[in-house]
Design an enzyme around this catalytic site. Structure first.
Site: not given
Length: 621
Positions: A354-356, A358
């Site tokens: 998720f987000c960073v 990822g």
């Protein structure tokens, strides 16, 4: 505009000459209107003189708390404004001046239509509140007094509208245009008359109604927030991590300097043979994915019959100031993947970033592939950037000068303060995340309501300097991850094309942190079969959209993905409800069958250390 003139104030002064004349005419009337109120408060600032700029640009000073909240990177940004505004063509400025003059005249006609000797043969002017329509800052009846408050707000709205039009005049090929837009938004939103007691009728009315109690409470709120070093957005006393947020049952079964690994207790008799690992962002705490049972993605995944493991990152302190990007990948993500393989006795696992998280996951998967390890059954990227060609709103904070300054100060050791990061993120939506709370907390003396998402938002995390600087330069500044071999992680060249497992990509349409078109670019970087889904709403609300409530909608398009995101969207179909249901259906065959749920968490080698959510997530900045 003359190319030799680069002064920001002069640009605005040229745009609004009519407002200066109006300011002089009504100055004494406005002063008289507030005279009796101001006399009771020594030191109350007088209404400002225009002096060549719109009146709202010269409003009384901002208290230290709010000033600090809106100033991340502002010096560099304002320098960009000077350079960009000097390039506005003189004919374009003249056209906007003419439009402004016409609308200003219309506003004045509305303001003075009811006065004697103001009859005109022209059509009856629009009501003054037409300039305030749709602006929730001026929605209360107190603003619509057909007098000084309404006129002040209307003039502000008009000037704000045309100040923002300056950004449109900057040539599109100017690389500083986005920074100019950011600076103008900060300036305009900060100086709304709603933000100051002397021009806010709601705050004044409440002071009188409460016989001064609202002022006492406002000062108390301000003192408490100054002590905390941040603006309170929610009633933080209403929540406690592990008590009423981050409550899904489980145990910490491993920890090192970088993270704790949580295994969650199964709630179904059988679980998928292939387990799932969550890699959340290290810029925020993981429990955005596990707020409360009814909106917890963690709880949902466990309920769908997955054995779920989750990385809970440590909130770095001075002793962790050496943490690097390579460390987060090697000692964090890769270590977690290997642990889940051992615990589940499965050669391949399903992973989600998720987000960073990822971005960390993507570089880790490339590193593993370069080492010849084929250990991933499927990959899910939630609002993740891997191609940083368009970095959205956050791009205003990144320049060679800024990155170099960070590298010089904390690149070899040090911390990027979580409070500074939080202020920077809040400044991207100043009305919603700064000024709304300034008005309610410090002018009206109100306590913010309890809201789990905003409690999480206030629970910020530090970042280790070396990790942060590597991230800024290699992604936001130089976009190396999207170019095979340009970046090196853990001694291996990054090649995202080596990710050759089924990939599920979720982007959200109103995401100001990860533009959906940029998230779409991941589909062109990886080699595995891709399902791209576009959710409604923004970076957080679009992800945390519980299947049980089944709100909003998402877009999908079956078949091969075109190179262009716009081409994809033209073919996509809207599906009502939560994307969670779509993702669950996609994951079902990737369980590789079912087995009996484990009776105990951990193993003989990795015994439970403490109950979830663990110690690491509870450490506050």
């Amino acid at each position: 505009m003359n190319k030799s003139s680069t002064d920001f104030a002069e640009v605005l002064g040229q745009l609004f000459p009519a407002a200066e004349q109006f300011q002089q005419q009504v100055q004494s009337q406005v002063q008289d209107a507030f005279k009796s109120l101001g006399s009771g408060f020594p030191g109350m600032p007088a209404m400002p003189t225009f002096q060549g700029m719109p009146s709202f640009l010269s409003m009384p000073g901002i208290n230290p708390m709010t000033l600090a909240a809106i100033q991340p990177f502002m010096q560099t940004v304002m320098q960009s404004c000077q350079q960009a505004l000097s390039q506005i063509p003189v004919h374009s400025l003249g056209q906007v001046q003419s439009e402004y003059a016409a609308e200003f005249a219309s506003l004045m006609a509305s303001a003075f239509a009811g006065l004697p000797n103001m009859e005109s043969s022209t059509a009856k002017p629009a009501a003054l509140d037409a300039w305030l329509a749709g602006d929730k800052r001026f929605a209360a009846p107190d603003w619509h007094d057909h007098g000084v408050y309404e006129l002040t707000a209307a003039l502000y709205s008009l000037n704000a509208k045309y100040t923002k039009k300056l950004v449109e005049l900057v040539p599109d090929d100017n690389i500083e245009k986005r920074r100019v837009g950011y600076a103008i938004e900060q300036l305009v939103d900060a100086l709304s008359p709603s933000n100051f007691f002397v021009t806010n009728p709601e705050a004044q009315k409440k002071l009188l109604e409460t016989k001064g109690e609202s002022l006492r409470q406002a000062l108390e709120n301000l003192i408490q927030d100054l002590q905390k070093g941040r603006i309170s957005q929610t009633d933080e006393s209403a929540f406690e991590v592990g008590k009423n947020v981050a409550t899904t049952p489980g145990s910490v079964i491993f920890e090192n300097a970088y993270f704790q690994l949580i295994q969650y207790q199964a709630t179904t008799e059988k679980v998928g043979k292939v387990p799932m690992l969550f890699v959340p962002p290290c810029i925020n705490k993981f429990y955005i994915l596990d707020l409360q049972p009814d909106n917890s993605l963690v709880n949902y995944v466990v309920g769908q019959g997955h054995t779920l493991y989750l990385v809970s990152w440590k909130n770095p302190t001075e002793e962790n100031q050496h943490f690097s990007w390579d460390g987060y990948v090697e000692d964090g993500v890769i270590t977690a993947i290997h642990l889940v393989q051992q615990l589940s006795k499965q050669p391949k696992i399903n992973v989600l970033g998720f987000c960073v998280g990822g971005t960390l996951l993507g570089t880790a998967l490339s590193t593993l592939a370069q080492r010849g390890e084929d250990c991933i059954n499927s990959v899910t990227f939630l609002t993740t950037l891997l191609d940083f060609s368009d970095t959205g709103a956050l791009g205003v904070f990144v320049s060679e000068e800024q990155v170099k300054a960070r590298e010089d100060s904390i690149g070899k050791g040090g911390l990027m303060s979580g409070k500074d990061l939080s202020s920077a993120f809040s400044s991207l939506r100043p009305n919603d995340l700064i000024w709304n709370y300034v008005v309610n907390n410090y002018l009206k003396g109100e306590k913010p309501p309890a809201f789990d998402l905003l409690y999480w938002n206030s629970d910020s995390t530090n970042l280790a300097g070396p990790m942060f600087c590597w991230y800024l330069r290699n992604t936001y500044l130089e976009n190396r991850l999207s170019q095979a071999g340009e970046a090196v992680v853990c001694g291996e060249p990054v090649d995202l094309g080596l990710i050759d497992a089924p990939v599920y990509i979720l982007a959200t349409r109103e995401d100001h942190i990860v533009p959906w078109t940029s998230a779409y670019a991941t589909s062109q970087l990886v080699s595995g079969d891709v399902r791209f889904v576009l959710g409604a709403s923004g970076h957080i609300a679009g992800v945390i959209n519980p299947a049980s409530k089944n709100k909003r909608n998402f877009w999908v398009c079956d078949g091969d993905l075109p190179e262009s995101p716009d081409d994809w969207f033209e073919k996509a179909e809207a599906v009502p409800g939560s994307w969670w249901n779509d993702w669950s259906a996609w994951l079902e065959p990737l369980k590789d069958g079912e087995v009996k749920a484990p009776a105990k968490l951990g193993s003989a080698k990795f015994k439970p250390i403490e109950p979830a959510p663990g110690r690491y997530v509870k450490q506050r900045v």
